[in-house]
Design an enzyme around this catalytic site. Sequence first.
Site, PDB file in Angstrom:
ATOM      1  N   TYR A   1       0.832  -1.211   0.000  1.00  0.00           N
ATOM      2  CA  TYR A   1       0.000   0.000   0.000  1.00  0.00           C
ATOM      3  C   TYR A   1       0.866   1.261   0.000  1.00  0.00           C
ATOM      4  O   TYR A   1       0.525   2.267  -0.628  1.00  0.00           O
ATOM      5  CB  TYR A   1      -0.986  -0.006   1.186  1.00  0.00           C
ATOM      6  CG  TYR A   1      -2.183  -0.880   0.892  1.00  0.00           C
ATOM      7  CD1 TYR A   1      -3.281  -0.390   0.207  1.00  0.00           C
ATOM      8  CD2 TYR A   1      -2.178  -2.223   1.252  1.00  0.00           C
ATOM      9  CE1 TYR A   1      -4.361  -1.205  -0.103  1.00  0.00           C
ATOM     10  CE2 TYR A   1      -3.258  -3.050   0.946  1.00  0.00           C
ATOM     11  CZ  TYR A   1      -4.345  -2.531   0.275  1.00  0.00           C
ATOM     12  OH  TYR A   1      -5.411  -3.337  -0.050  1.00  0.00           O
TER      13      TYR A   1
ATOM     14  N   GLN B   1     -15.669   4.626  -5.715  1.00  0.00           N
ATOM     15  CA  GLN B   1     -15.031   3.448  -5.109  1.00  0.00           C
ATOM     16  C   GLN B   1     -13.521   3.667  -5.044  1.00  0.00           C
ATOM     17  O   GLN B   1     -12.796   2.840  -4.525  1.00  0.00           O
ATOM     18  CB  GLN B   1     -15.317   2.214  -5.965  1.00  0.00           C
ATOM     19  CG  GLN B   1     -16.789   1.878  -6.080  1.00  0.00           C
ATOM     20  CD  GLN B   1     -17.037   0.904  -7.233  1.00  0.00           C
ATOM     21  OE1 GLN B   1     -16.922  -0.297  -7.086  1.00  0.00           O
ATOM     22  NE2 GLN B   1     -17.393   1.436  -8.386  1.00  0.00           N
TER      23      GLN B   1
ATOM     24  N   HIS C   1     -14.812   3.319  -0.441  1.00  0.00           N
ATOM     25  CA  HIS C   1     -13.764   2.345  -0.114  1.00  0.00           C
ATOM     26  C   HIS C   1     -12.582   2.971   0.615  1.00  0.00           C
ATOM     27  O   HIS C   1     -11.510   2.373   0.669  1.00  0.00           O
ATOM     28  CB  HIS C   1     -13.306   1.618  -1.388  1.00  0.00           C
ATOM     29  CG  HIS C   1     -14.372   0.715  -1.960  1.00  0.00           C
ATOM     30  ND1 HIS C   1     -14.299   0.142  -3.200  1.00  0.00           N
ATOM     31  CD2 HIS C   1     -15.555   0.287  -1.422  1.00  0.00           C
ATOM     32  CE1 HIS C   1     -15.387  -0.595  -3.423  1.00  0.00           C
ATOM     33  NE2 HIS C   1     -16.164  -0.513  -2.370  1.00  0.00           N
TER      34      HIS C   1
ATOM     35  N   PRO D   1     -15.441   2.177 -21.884  1.00  0.00           N
ATOM     36  CA  PRO D   1     -15.067   1.677 -23.217  1.00  0.00           C
ATOM     37  C   PRO D   1     -15.440   0.220 -23.428  1.00  0.00           C
ATOM     38  O   PRO D   1     -15.553  -0.236 -24.565  1.00  0.00           O
ATOM     39  CB  PRO D   1     -13.540   1.849 -23.259  1.00  0.00           C
ATOM     40  CG  PRO D   1     -13.098   2.041 -21.852  1.00  0.00           C
ATOM     41  CD  PRO D   1     -14.270   2.526 -21.066  1.00  0.00           C
TER      42      PRO D   1
END
Length: 247
Positions: free
Chosen positions: A71, A106, A124, A220
């Site tokens: 992270y 999110q 999130h 897309p």
Amino acid sequence: MNADGLDEAEVRERIAAARCLAVLTGAGVSAESGVPTFRDAQTGLWARFRPEELATPEAFRARPAFVWDWYLHRRRSLADVKSNAAHEALADWARRHPGRMTLITQNVDGLHQRAGSTGVLALHGDLMRDQWLEPPRDCCDDGELDAGPPPRCPHCGNLRRPAVVWFGEMLPVDALEAAQRAAQRCQVMLVVGTSGAVHPAAGLAITARRSGAFVVVVNPDQTELDAVADLCLRGSAATLLPRLLSD
Ligand code: OAD
């Protein structure tokens, strides 16, 4: 005008008429800023890493230094990243139309906020922040940490962890409830750059549709929410959002 142009014109009209516009974004809205998505077959994070080894509380407890460093690497890779025309179009529209947009994301990259969006419902969490793993005791002070990794309370050993929502964890209740209210009351929902694979976030599009909103997917590629949508606009967020939100 071709069919796509007609569809875009219809979306623009519906947005103009909407008292409440809800926007649900996912990793694709940051793709053109150079931030990897999760499920792209080649470049997606979950194509290269296993979520169960990195994005669950069990994984963190089993290998805290490994997960913390992953992270930290993602956090550092965001330092030089800039918001793109999609983030900016959303922020600009909300500035021009105060009180009409609810922006639900999110994403944990903070790029909507960097582009100037306020009141973002970050379902999130936030990659740039960390928090205590266990409920903090009196001795836990985030100004006084052993370096780790992960950083920890020098007195009781409580660990700092990324302030993101992992699989199996609850979403922040206030943000989720506000997002659900927006999904119920909006006249238009734009679902931008998300595969729609993760609930409860993806369920917001279903709620919006059931509550009578006009739901538009901007992506897309095909998504799991295409069947829920009234209209799917195939294209990139940074190309389409400035066009849809230019009034
Ligand atoms: P995904 O990686 O599942 O989906 C990204 C979507 O963005 C795909 O549908 C792509 O087609 C689309 N996309 C790619 N480039 C785009 C572009 N330039 N413009 C518009 N769309 C584009 O990412 P999410 O749907 O955000 O959760 O994933 C949802 C959650 O799963 C994430 O928040 C994360 C992940 O596991 C947690 O970590 C809890």
